[in-house]
Write an enzyme that holds these catalytic residues in place. Structure first.
Site, PDB file in Angstrom:
ATOM      1  N   ASN A 137       0.808  -1.229   0.000  1.00  0.00           N
ATOM      2  CA  ASN A 137       0.000   0.000   0.000  1.00  0.00           C
ATOM      3  C   ASN A 137       0.839   1.277   0.000  1.00  0.00           C
ATOM      4  OD1 ASN A 137       0.719  -0.468   2.656  1.00  0.00           O
ATOM      5  ND2 ASN A 137      -1.233   0.196   3.507  1.00  0.00           N
TER       6      ASN A 137
ATOM      7  N   GLU B 282       4.585  -3.444  12.377  1.00  0.00           N
ATOM      8  CA  GLU B 282       3.600  -2.392  12.070  1.00  0.00           C
ATOM      9  C   GLU B 282       2.449  -3.101  11.377  1.00  0.00           C
ATOM     10  OE1 GLU B 282       3.619   0.710  12.856  1.00  0.00           O
ATOM     11  OE2 GLU B 282       5.697   1.134  13.401  1.00  0.00           O
TER      12      GLU B 282
ATOM     13  N   CYS C  73      -3.314   1.728   6.729  1.00  0.00           N
ATOM     14  CA  CYS C  73      -3.488   1.116   8.055  1.00  0.00           C
ATOM     15  C   CYS C  73      -4.070   2.106   9.048  1.00  0.00           C
ATOM     16  CB  CYS C  73      -2.143   0.598   8.549  1.00  0.00           C
ATOM     17  SG  CYS C  73      -0.872   1.866   8.446  1.00  0.00           S
TER      18      CYS C  73
ATOM     19  N   GLU D 289       8.291   3.523  14.345  1.00  0.00           N
ATOM     20  CA  GLU D 289       9.074   3.938  13.186  1.00  0.00           C
ATOM     21  C   GLU D 289       8.982   5.447  13.050  1.00  0.00           C
ATOM     22  OE1 GLU D 289       7.821   1.547   9.806  1.00  0.00           O
ATOM     23  OE2 GLU D 289       9.085  -0.104  10.498  1.00  0.00           O
TER      24      GLU D 289
HETATM   25  P1  NAP Z   1       0.421  -9.010   4.169  1.00  0.00           P
HETATM   26  O1  NAP Z   1      -0.423  -9.916   3.393  1.00  0.00           O
HETATM   27  O2  NAP Z   1       0.668  -9.307   5.604  1.00  0.00           O
HETATM   28  O3  NAP Z   1       1.801  -8.897   3.388  1.00  0.00           O
HETATM   29  C1  NAP Z   1       2.836  -8.033   3.817  1.00  0.00           C
HETATM   30  C2  NAP Z   1       4.160  -8.602   3.363  1.00  0.00           C
HETATM   31  O4  NAP Z   1       4.415  -9.816   4.065  1.00  0.00           O
HETATM   32  C3  NAP Z   1       4.199  -8.964   1.875  1.00  0.00           C
HETATM   33  O5  NAP Z   1       5.482  -8.651   1.384  1.00  0.00           O
HETATM   34  C4  NAP Z   1       3.960 -10.468   1.915  1.00  0.00           C
HETATM   35  O6  NAP Z   1       4.405 -11.143   0.780  1.00  0.00           O
HETATM   36  C5  NAP Z   1       4.767 -10.830   3.144  1.00  0.00           C
HETATM   37  N1  NAP Z   1       4.494 -12.154   3.702  1.00  0.00           N
HETATM   38  C6  NAP Z   1       3.320 -12.814   3.795  1.00  0.00           C
HETATM   39  N2  NAP Z   1       3.512 -14.025   4.390  1.00  0.00           N
HETATM   40  C7  NAP Z   1       4.840 -14.103   4.689  1.00  0.00           C
HETATM   41  C8  NAP Z   1       5.666 -15.076   5.314  1.00  0.00           C
HETATM   42  N3  NAP Z   1       5.183 -16.230   5.760  1.00  0.00           N
HETATM   43  N4  NAP Z   1       6.988 -14.802   5.444  1.00  0.00           N
HETATM   44  C9  NAP Z   1       7.499 -13.651   5.005  1.00  0.00           C
HETATM   45  N5  NAP Z   1       6.781 -12.689   4.396  1.00  0.00           N
HETATM   46  C10 NAP Z   1       5.457 -12.910   4.257  1.00  0.00           C
HETATM   47  O7  NAP Z   1      -0.161  -7.511   4.161  1.00  0.00           O
HETATM   48  P2  NAP Z   1      -0.610  -6.651   2.884  1.00  0.00           P
HETATM   49  O8  NAP Z   1      -1.944  -7.115   2.462  1.00  0.00           O
HETATM   50  O9  NAP Z   1       0.480  -6.565   1.878  1.00  0.00           O
HETATM   51  O10 NAP Z   1      -0.692  -5.207   3.538  1.00  0.00           O
HETATM   52  C11 NAP Z   1      -1.838  -4.710   4.114  1.00  0.00           C
HETATM   53  C12 NAP Z   1      -1.763  -4.771   5.626  1.00  0.00           C
HETATM   54  O11 NAP Z   1      -0.630  -4.023   6.075  1.00  0.00           O
HETATM   55  C13 NAP Z   1      -2.958  -4.134   6.295  1.00  0.00           C
HETATM   56  O12 NAP Z   1      -3.390  -4.924   7.366  1.00  0.00           O
HETATM   57  C14 NAP Z   1      -2.403  -2.806   6.800  1.00  0.00           C
HETATM   58  O13 NAP Z   1      -3.132  -2.284   7.886  1.00  0.00           O
HETATM   59  C15 NAP Z   1      -1.015  -3.170   7.148  1.00  0.00           C
HETATM   60  N6  NAP Z   1      -0.149  -1.985   7.173  1.00  0.00           N
HETATM   61  C16 NAP Z   1       0.278  -1.536   8.371  1.00  0.00           C
HETATM   62  C17 NAP Z   1       1.062  -0.390   8.421  1.00  0.00           C
HETATM   63  C18 NAP Z   1       1.540   0.134   9.739  1.00  0.00           C
HETATM   64  O14 NAP Z   1       2.418   0.994   9.721  1.00  0.00           O
HETATM   65  N7  NAP Z   1       1.037  -0.324  10.861  1.00  0.00           N
HETATM   66  C19 NAP Z   1       1.413   0.270   7.252  1.00  0.00           C
HETATM   67  C20 NAP Z   1       0.954  -0.218   6.045  1.00  0.00           C
HETATM   68  C21 NAP Z   1       0.171  -1.366   6.018  1.00  0.00           C
HETATM   69  P3  NAP Z   1       3.349 -12.032  -0.096  1.00  0.00           P
HETATM   70  O15 NAP Z   1       2.254 -11.112  -0.467  1.00  0.00           O
HETATM   71  O16 NAP Z   1       4.182 -12.525  -1.224  1.00  0.00           O
HETATM   72  O17 NAP Z   1       2.832 -13.138   0.783  1.00  0.00           O
END
Ligand code: NAP
Length: 480
Positions: free
Chosen positions: A152, A250, A284, A461
């Protein structure tokens, strides 16, 4: 646009994945294929970790001043290339190009800020209870950092980790999200141009299971820094226990946005519009539950609905306010939340459907949506929607709204609008969130400690605190 690089960067060399496989990348606005990228796996991750490990002694011992100069050069280069980086981001992620440029420049600011902070990673001297002793406290870089980032914010989620890590003297391996590898790779081109020594920063794109497993199992990785969903964060935390790696997370949010009856309603509606439709609701920290006092509900709903009707949706390369959602799964989740809310009695004021036909035909577009009469039994009340849906909930008392706002396992961002300082202090104290916006709906500032509590994560962060996650405390007891 100039040619985009599409390779892994390991030990200062651009390379294909060991598998020789490539996967296709699609534009969410049009469905067109824009590039292919290598499918990295275990061996690539291992090679990147080895490179980062070999580079660590040299990088961690450079003078802070020297690291500062390179970080500052990276900042200058990102700024100089901001238009190109923004276009790359829009192509793969979908957000409007103006917004993408805003993200690129905000992301660059982390390099500027940490280029300065690199020189101030100070320790302390504490008087001991024994007169011949002095206690010296040093902050030392933790070692190799594995950073995993989401789609995102494809640029700033990387710079927010890499800049403080490099400032502290750590070396890094980054695994970006599969939806947005090009923005990440483009940053690494800049790291190379800025003269970052080989191995200090490496990027591996590809199979998350394999790369993640290597990050977790390889004892040369001392720190995992993750931004993404709560379920993946929990998995990484649990698995990191085996080697007691340092972890910062995060994760997801479920932000309450509270509008008290004495608020400046125009400012609240404007703030909500910005907050809710930044990145098409895929942030997020975006408002997921909008609590409006019953005495102002009609007026505020009308005010916000009017603004929402003016939001333009389309291909981010054109002059629009919001682009497409990232993929079909995201669109299905948003629509599912809306259907569930309507089935349980919510009222649809605006939107509520996929946009199809014409320019929308091949992309993942959803109409900006406003629901009123939302109640705690609905999915929108319980889960992060991650899309352009504003669910309004009415409240009567301060106690009631605080209880509803806190009724979630998440604790990232929260917002309240009121003109009363006493209300502000009482409510801000009671909100179980890492961040509270007060008459303010933007929270991402380089100087500020960004992060959540409860199941929204651990660590911070940005700002001075942003270095803490990349250093270990060592104390020396000097006896003379
Ligand atoms: P996600 O599905 O958790 O994926 C995030 C990253 O983790 C991707 O690069 C993903 O790669 C990787 N990943 C997934 N399974 C993994 C594993 N077993 N080992 C290592 N890496 C793995 O999240 P998203 O859908 O991309 O992002 C949206 C989420 O991020 C939302 O919940 C949002 O609230 C949160 N977010 C939080 C913040 C904050 O600062 N708190 C900021 C931005 C976003 P793959 O897709 O290849 O599995």
């Amino acid at each position: 646009m100039t040619e985009m690089r599409t390779q892994l960067f390991i030990n200062g060399t651009w390379t294909e994945a060991r598998s020789s496989l490539r996967s296709a990348l699609f534009n969410p606005a049009t469905g067109e294929q824009i590039a292919t990228v290598p499918v990295g796996g275990t061996e690539d991750a291992r090679a990147a970790i080895e490179a980062a490990y070999a580079a660590f002694p040299g990088w961690s011992r450079t003078a802070a001043e020297e690291r500062s100069v390179i970080l500052r050069r990276i900042y200058d280069l990102i700024v100089a290339n901001a238009d190109r980086l923004a276009e790359i981001m829009t192509l793969e992620q979908g957000k409007p190009v103006k917004e993408a440029k805003g993200e690129v420049l905000w992301g660059a600011d982390f390099f500027l800020w940490y280029s300065e902070e690199a020189k101030r990673i100070n320790g302390e001297i504490i008087p001991s209870s024994r007169p011949t002793q002095r206690i010296l406290v040093q902050r030392q870089p933790i070692g190799v950092v594995a950073a995993i980032t989401p789609w995102n914010f494809p640029s700033s989620m990387i710079t927010r980790k890499v800049a403080p890590a490099l400032a502290a003297g750590c070396t890094v391996v980054v695994k970006p999200a599969p939806e947005t590898p090009l923005s990440a790779i483009a940053l690494f081109e800049i790291f190379e141009q800025a003269g970052l020594p080989a191995g200090v920063a490496n990027i591996v794109v590809g199979d998350a299971q394999q790369i993640g497993r290597e990050f977790l199992d390889n004892d040369k990785v001392r720190k995992i820094s993750f931004t993404g969903s709560t379920p993946v964060g929990k998995f990484l935390l649990e698995q990191s226990a085996k080697q007691v790696k340092k972890v910062s997370l995060e994760l997801g949010g479920h932000a309450p946005f509270i509008v008290f009856p004495d608020a400046d309603l125009e400012a609240a509606a404007e703030g909500l519009l910005y907050n809710k439709f930044q990145n098409n609701g895929q942030t997020c920290i975006c408002a997921n539950r909008i609590f409006v006092h019953e005495t102002i509900e009609a007026e505020f709903t009308e005010l916000f609905a009017k603004k929402l009707r003016e939001v333009t949706v389309g291909n981010g390369m054109s002059d629009v306010n919001v682009g497409p959602l990232i993929h079909e799964r995201a669109l299905a989740k948003v629509d599912g939340h809306v259907r569930d809310a309507l089935a349980k009695g919510a009222k649809l004021v605006e939107g509520g459907a996929r946009l199809a036909g014409g320019e929308y035909e091949s992309g993942h577009y959803y109409a900006p949506t406003l629901l009123t009469g939302v109640t705690p039994d609905m999915d929108v009340f319980r889960e992060e929607t991650f899309g352009p849906v504003a669910p309004f909930i009415t409240f009567r008392t301060e106690d009631e709204v605080v209880a509803m706002a806190n009724d979630t396992p998440f604790g990232l961002a929260s917002y309240l609008y009121t003109r009363d300082l006493a209300t502000t202090m009482r409510v801000a104290d009671r909100l179980e969130y890492g961040m509270v916006g007060i008459n303010e709906s933007a929270l991402g500032y380089v100087q500020a400690p960004f992060g959540g509590i409860k199941q929204s994560g651990m660590g911070r962060e940005g700002g001075q605190r942003g270095v803490d996650d990349f250093v270990e405390i060592k104390y020396l007891n000097l006896n003379f």
